[in-house]
Motif scaffolding. Structure first.
Motif, mmCIF file in Angstrom:
data_model
loop_
_atom_site.group_PDB
_atom_site.id
_atom_site.type_symbol
_atom_site.label_atom_id
_atom_site.label_comp_id
_atom_site.label_asym_id
_atom_site.label_seq_id
_atom_site.Cartn_x
_atom_site.Cartn_y
_atom_site.Cartn_z
ATOM 1 N N ASN A 183 39.569 41.097 43.678
ATOM 2 C CA ASN A 183 39.830 41.876 44.888
ATOM 3 C C ASN A 183 38.982 41.364 46.039
ATOM 4 O O ASN A 183 37.816 41.035 45.871
ATOM 5 C CB ASN A 183 39.556 43.360 44.642
ATOM 6 N N GLN B 138 38.929 42.350 30.390
ATOM 7 C CA GLN B 138 38.656 42.988 31.659
ATOM 8 C C GLN B 138 39.341 42.207 32.771
ATOM 9 O O GLN B 138 39.459 40.989 32.711
ATOM 10 C CB GLN B 138 37.142 43.029 31.912
ATOM 11 N N ARG B 139 39.751 42.918 33.807
ATOM 12 C CA ARG B 139 40.378 42.276 34.958
ATOM 13 C C ARG B 139 39.321 41.442 35.688
ATOM 14 O O ARG B 139 38.234 41.928 35.973
ATOM 15 C CB ARG B 139 40.933 43.354 35.887
ATOM 16 N N PRO B 140 39.641 40.202 36.014
ATOM 17 C CA PRO B 140 38.700 39.399 36.801
ATOM 18 C C PRO B 140 38.469 40.057 38.170
ATOM 19 O O PRO B 140 39.356 40.719 38.704
ATOM 20 C CB PRO B 140 39.419 38.054 36.966
ATOM 21 N N ALA B 141 37.311 39.873 38.723
ATOM 22 C CA ALA B 141 36.957 40.467 40.015
ATOM 23 C C ALA B 141 37.563 39.629 41.143
ATOM 24 O O ALA B 141 36.874 38.837 41.792
ATOM 25 C CB ALA B 141 35.440 40.553 40.157
ATOM 26 N N ASP C 6 34.901 31.557 41.320
ATOM 27 C CA ASP C 6 35.255 31.943 42.689
ATOM 28 C C ASP C 6 36.349 31.048 43.264
ATOM 29 O O ASP C 6 36.422 30.826 44.473
ATOM 30 C CB ASP C 6 34.018 31.914 43.591
ATOM 31 N N SER D 10 44.033 47.213 40.441
ATOM 32 C CA SER D 10 43.209 47.455 39.264
ATOM 33 C C SER D 10 44.055 47.180 38.031
ATOM 34 O O SER D 10 45.280 47.123 38.102
ATOM 35 C CB SER D 10 42.692 48.897 39.256
ATOM 36 N N ARG E 65 37.042 32.160 47.298
ATOM 37 C CA ARG E 65 36.612 33.466 47.782
ATOM 38 C C ARG E 65 35.934 33.294 49.139
ATOM 39 O O ARG E 65 35.116 32.403 49.324
ATOM 40 C CB ARG E 65 35.650 34.112 46.795
#
Length: 176
Positions: free
Chosen positions: A58, A53-56, A139, A83, A163
């Protein structure tokens, strides 16, 4: 008189004349078919479920960057979007906001480039290319940035982006 039937004909005659054997062969064929289908389906599902899965990532990220020339400490901003493997958005360089080009996220790594104009006295303006590669850890993104095509040689710069906890914070505007 000899029997003119082939061995295959003899086996077929025995199967047709024995209903229990016929039923056993039919049930075995169905079980083997279902097993093969179930196994193939399970393998296919594992293929899709094990896809990374793509890391969050954004959103807005901030980093304190010390470049390799005197008095060059800047608070830089990175605004990521996209995405799957695609990455776009903006990244600041010496507080000047630039569009992300050739961005990609693969597993826990991110890489992209930005281009900035560079001048030196009366020399014509050159386009410097800044290549960013980062490793995503929670993060934080641990970046290495390399510059090419500028008037002077630069060493790779290492820094960590975090982040932004304040979504209202926007990248600094370009100074006039």
């Amino acid at each position: 008189m000899s029997d003119s039937r082939t061995r295959l004909d003899k086996i077929n005659a025995r199967i047709r004349n024995n209903p229990v054997l016929s039923l056993l062969i039919a049930v075995s064929t169905v079980v083997i078919g279902l097993s093969t289908f179930t196994s193939a389906t399970r393998n296919l599902m594992e293929l899709f479920s094990s896809a990374e899965q793509r890391p969050a990532i954004n959103g807005l990220w901030q980093a304190q960057v010390s470049y390799d020339w005197p008095n060059a400490d800047y608070q830089e901003s990175f605004n990521f979007a996209g995405s799957d493997k695609q990455l776009y958005g903006s990244a600041s360089f010496t507080r000047s906001v630039n569009g992300i080009l050739e961005g990609e996220v693969v597993a826990d790594t991110v890489h992209f480039i930005i281009k900035t104009p560079e001048s030196s006295g009366s020399e014509p303006i050159r386009e410097a290319i800044h290549r960013y590669q980062g490793k995503i850890v929670g993060d934080e993104i641990k970046f290495v940035m390399q510059t090419e095509g500028s008037y002077s040689a630069h060493v790779p710069i290492e820094f960590t982006a975090k982040r932004s906890s304040n979504p209202a914070v926007q990248p600094a505007p370009t100074p006039n």
